[in-house]
Design a protein around this motif. Structure first.
Motif, PDB file in Angstrom:
ATOM      1  N   UNK A 188      31.452  55.657 -23.735  1.00  0.00           N
ATOM      2  CA  UNK A 188      31.044  54.915 -22.810  1.00  0.00           C
ATOM      3  C   UNK A 188      31.523  55.299 -21.505  1.00  0.00           C
ATOM      4  N   UNK A 189      29.849  54.255 -21.053  1.00  0.00           N
ATOM      5  CA  UNK A 189      29.365  54.846 -19.663  1.00  0.00           C
ATOM      6  C   UNK A 189      28.468  53.386 -19.072  1.00  0.00           C
ATOM      7  N   UNK A 190      28.721  53.450 -17.447  1.00  0.00           N
ATOM      8  CA  UNK A 190      28.439  52.009 -17.075  1.00  0.00           C
ATOM      9  C   UNK A 190      28.267  52.161 -15.648  1.00  0.00           C
ATOM     10  N   UNK A 191      28.498  51.258 -15.020  1.00  0.00           N
ATOM     11  CA  UNK A 191      27.813  51.282 -12.978  1.00  0.00           C
ATOM     12  C   UNK A 191      27.044  50.252 -12.659  1.00  0.00           C
ATOM     13  N   UNK A 192      27.703  49.856 -11.446  1.00  0.00           N
ATOM     14  CA  UNK A 192      26.866  49.233 -10.553  1.00  0.00           C
ATOM     15  C   UNK A 192      25.957  49.553  -9.799  1.00  0.00           C
ATOM     16  N   UNK A 207      30.999  41.676  -9.390  1.00  0.00           N
ATOM     17  CA  UNK A 207      29.692  42.950  -9.775  1.00  0.00           C
ATOM     18  C   UNK A 207      29.315  43.099 -11.129  1.00  0.00           C
ATOM     19  N   UNK A 208      29.051  42.654 -12.147  1.00  0.00           N
ATOM     20  CA  UNK A 208      28.921  43.239 -13.558  1.00  0.00           C
ATOM     21  C   UNK A 208      28.402  44.461 -13.369  1.00  0.00           C
ATOM     22  N   UNK A 209      28.665  45.222 -14.303  1.00  0.00           N
ATOM     23  CA  UNK A 209      28.316  46.318 -15.122  1.00  0.00           C
ATOM     24  C   UNK A 209      27.336  46.720 -15.851  1.00  0.00           C
ATOM     25  N   UNK A 210      26.170  47.620 -16.003  1.00  0.00           N
ATOM     26  CA  UNK A 210      25.679  48.323 -17.083  1.00  0.00           C
ATOM     27  C   UNK A 210      25.654  49.348 -17.490  1.00  0.00           C
ATOM     28  N   UNK A 211      25.785  48.987 -18.531  1.00  0.00           N
ATOM     29  CA  UNK A 211      26.829  49.790 -19.307  1.00  0.00           C
ATOM     30  C   UNK A 211      25.807  50.009 -20.961  1.00  0.00           C
ATOM     31  N   UNK A 212      26.128  51.467 -21.676  1.00  0.00           N
ATOM     32  CA  UNK A 212      26.230  51.231 -23.395  1.00  0.00           C
ATOM     33  C   UNK A 212      27.334  51.796 -24.334  1.00  0.00           C
ATOM     34  N   UNK A 213      27.843  51.572 -25.660  1.00  0.00           N
ATOM     35  CA  UNK A 213      28.767  52.427 -26.134  1.00  0.00           C
ATOM     36  C   UNK A 213      28.112  53.229 -27.118  1.00  0.00           C
ATOM     37  N   UNK A 214      27.977  53.932 -26.920  1.00  0.00           N
ATOM     38  CA  UNK A 214      26.726  55.546 -27.465  1.00  0.00           C
ATOM     39  C   UNK A 214      28.088  56.270 -28.222  1.00  0.00           C
ATOM     40  N   UNK A 215      28.060  56.362 -29.894  1.00  0.00           N
ATOM     41  CA  UNK A 215      28.374  57.176 -31.016  1.00  0.00           C
ATOM     42  C   UNK A 215      27.182  57.823 -31.402  1.00  0.00           C
ATOM     43  N   UNK A 216      27.399  59.013 -31.876  1.00  0.00           N
ATOM     44  CA  UNK A 216      26.774  59.447 -32.478  1.00  0.00           C
ATOM     45  C   UNK A 216      27.799  60.675 -33.910  1.00  0.00           C
ATOM     46  N   UNK A 217      27.535  60.756 -34.920  1.00  0.00           N
ATOM     47  CA  UNK A 217      28.643  61.571 -36.165  1.00  0.00           C
ATOM     48  C   UNK A 217      26.960  62.408 -36.692  1.00  0.00           C
ATOM     49  N   UNK A 218      27.530  63.483 -37.061  1.00  0.00           N
ATOM     50  CA  UNK A 218      26.743  64.267 -38.054  1.00  0.00           C
ATOM     51  C   UNK A 218      27.157  65.122 -39.035  1.00  0.00           C
ATOM     52  N   UNK A 220      23.158  57.933 -35.181  1.00  0.00           N
ATOM     53  CA  UNK A 220      23.633  57.441 -34.133  1.00  0.00           C
ATOM     54  C   UNK A 220      23.813  55.331 -34.416  1.00  0.00           C
ATOM     55  N   UNK A 221      24.921  55.292 -33.346  1.00  0.00           N
ATOM     56  CA  UNK A 221      25.411  53.242 -33.598  1.00  0.00           C
ATOM     57  C   UNK A 221      25.424  53.363 -31.968  1.00  0.00           C
ATOM     58  N   UNK A 222      25.182  52.287 -31.394  1.00  0.00           N
ATOM     59  CA  UNK A 222      25.400  51.758 -30.035  1.00  0.00           C
ATOM     60  C   UNK A 222      25.946  50.973 -30.124  1.00  0.00           C
ATOM     61  N   UNK A 223      27.450  50.435 -30.549  1.00  0.00           N
ATOM     62  CA  UNK A 223      27.924  50.123 -30.254  1.00  0.00           C
ATOM     63  C   UNK A 223      28.456  48.215 -29.657  1.00  0.00           C
ATOM     64  N   UNK A 224      28.076  48.811 -28.587  1.00  0.00           N
ATOM     65  CA  UNK A 224      27.752  47.753 -27.309  1.00  0.00           C
ATOM     66  C   UNK A 224      26.935  48.083 -26.259  1.00  0.00           C
ATOM     67  N   UNK A 225      26.681  47.104 -25.980  1.00  0.00           N
ATOM     68  CA  UNK A 225      25.085  47.440 -24.198  1.00  0.00           C
ATOM     69  C   UNK A 225      25.436  46.805 -23.969  1.00  0.00           C
ATOM     70  N   UNK A 226      25.589  46.096 -21.878  1.00  0.00           N
ATOM     71  CA  UNK A 226      25.982  45.047 -21.390  1.00  0.00           C
ATOM     72  C   UNK A 226      24.687  44.215 -21.630  1.00  0.00           C
ATOM     73  N   UNK A 227      24.471  42.792 -21.455  1.00  0.00           N
ATOM     74  CA  UNK A 227      23.291  41.746 -22.441  1.00  0.00           C
ATOM     75  C   UNK A 227      22.672  42.015 -21.223  1.00  0.00           C
ATOM     76  N   UNK A 228      22.483  42.743 -19.769  1.00  0.00           N
ATOM     77  CA  UNK A 228      21.440  43.234 -19.274  1.00  0.00           C
ATOM     78  C   UNK A 228      21.424  44.368 -18.334  1.00  0.00           C
ATOM     79  N   UNK A 229      20.630  44.498 -18.186  1.00  0.00           N
ATOM     80  CA  UNK A 229      18.617  44.333 -18.419  1.00  0.00           C
ATOM     81  C   UNK A 229      18.828  45.197 -20.310  1.00  0.00           C
ATOM     82  N   UNK A 230      17.044  45.922 -20.453  1.00  0.00           N
ATOM     83  CA  UNK A 230      17.214  46.262 -21.715  1.00  0.00           C
ATOM     84  C   UNK A 230      17.929  47.449 -22.084  1.00  0.00           C
ATOM     85  N   UNK A 231      18.044  47.980 -23.363  1.00  0.00           N
ATOM     86  CA  UNK A 231      18.864  49.078 -23.429  1.00  0.00           C
ATOM     87  C   UNK A 231      17.089  49.914 -24.324  1.00  0.00           C
TER      88      UNK A 231
END
Length: 338
Positions: A169-173, A210-221, A229-240
């Motif tokens: 999970x990675x995000x910033x403002x 202040x809202x946060x741009x973020x993604x919750x990325x998961x990868x299985x091998x 690869x699944x992105x379980x969640x991402x901020x509604x704004x902007x585009x991912x």
């Protein structure tokens, strides 16, 4: 012995086109709302592109050239990456000592860049150039603030086939907005408005919280070669976007704007509906950056994933010799990296 490896990356884009008036551009030519020319789109520069290439290496090399800056600036907001590799002797088991798991934790955040042209009404640049205020250290570009970077990796077994799974999970403002938030609470609303000369109508929720741009990325091998690869969640704004093994595989929906007179590229003269949703979600349980327990966020994702088809937000998988990506997806619920 067979070597298995894969990678997944999310890239977050703030769409925009030419915003330089001196070159025939429109200073409000991005997917940021501008509150009638007095707010975000008037203050900051977007990524000067409306879509990203299929090749991730090309994305990394892209630069926007602005006349007021002496360096090319990368054309995305956020990159969240996982690389996995290991050796397998039989396509079913993993050699533990061969396991490699990497993220881009050390990558510097993108710059938040202030609109530079003198002819434009810009409160942020006015503050930068004032002698009586030193809120931004005189800087017209600042690295974004990293609010959270959390990652974890675990071993898995699916129908007798070993593998490994990791999540980040990675995000910033926006650092300028974060500083203004601090000053808003330090000075109080009235003094803040008097000090900045800002219109009361354009000090909305995004400064208060202040809202946060973020993604919750998961990868299985898996040892048989199955990848997921699944992105379980991402901020509604902007585009991912989701890239798997350096190729674009999925992307989120995004509304460019809400200009009443339409057009191919619609400048945000007031509000962007998705932007409003993004700002408001910071107050609830729907984001890993909300001021609530982690359990609340986990429950919200797990419930939504079970009850709707909206989660994961993005996904891509490839079948292996024994397993399918869909069977792995069914066997593995979200991996929260804490």
């Amino acid at each position: 012995m067979v070597e298995r490896s894969t990678s997944a990356t999310t890239v977050t884009l703030l769409p925009g086109r030419n915003e330089n008036s001196s070159e025939g551009g429109d200073p409000l030519n991005s997917a940021m709302p501008d509150y009638y020319g007095k707010s975000l789109d008037a203050w900051f520069v977007a990524d000067a592109v409306t879509d990203l290439p299929d090749d991730l290496q090309a994305v990394r090399e892209m630069r926007k050239q602005l006349p007021e800056y002496d360096e090319g600036l990368r054309q995305y907001r956020l990159a969240n990456q996982i690389d996995l590799s290991f050796a397998t002797p039989d396509g079913r088991t993993v050699v533990d000592s061969s396991l490699s798991y990497d993220t881009n934790a050390d990558e510097k955040p993108s710059y938040v860049v202030v609109e530079g042209e003198k002819s434009e009404d810009n409160v942020v640049r006015d503050i930068i150039e004032r002698d009586d205020l030193d809120w931004f250290g005189g800087q017209d570009k600042l690295r974004a603030t990293v609010e959270r970077f959390e990652s974890d990796a675990v071993t898995e077994v699916v129908d007798g086939v070993e593998g490994v799974r990791a999540s980040v999970i990675y995000g910033g403002t926006d650092t300028y907005i974060e500083i203004m938030r601090e000053k808003f609470y330090e000075l109080g609303p009235v003094e803040f408005l008097e000090t900045t000369g800002m219109d009361a109508a354009v000090v909305p929720a995004f400064i208060v919280e202040p809202p946060t741009m973020y993604t919750f990325l998961e990868l299985a091998l898996l040892a048989d070669g199955t990848t997921l690869a699944r992105v379980w969640d991402a901020s509604p704004y902007p585009k991912h976007y989701l890239y798997v093994e350096e190729r674009k595989r999925d992307e989120t929906e995004f509304e460019e704007g809400s200009r009443p007179d339409g057009g191919e590229w619609r400048t945000n003269e007031d509000m962007n509906e998705r932007f409003g949703q993004w700002v408001l979600e910071e107050q609830g349980l729907e984001t890993p950056f909300s001021p609530h327990t982690r359990a609340g966020y986990e429950q919200s994702i797990e419930y939504a994933a079970a009850a709707t088809d909206a989660y994961p937000t993005m996904a891509y998988g490839e079948d292996g010799a024994e397993l399918t990506a869909s069977s792995v997806a069914s066997a593995l619920p979200p991996l929260f990296p804490w």
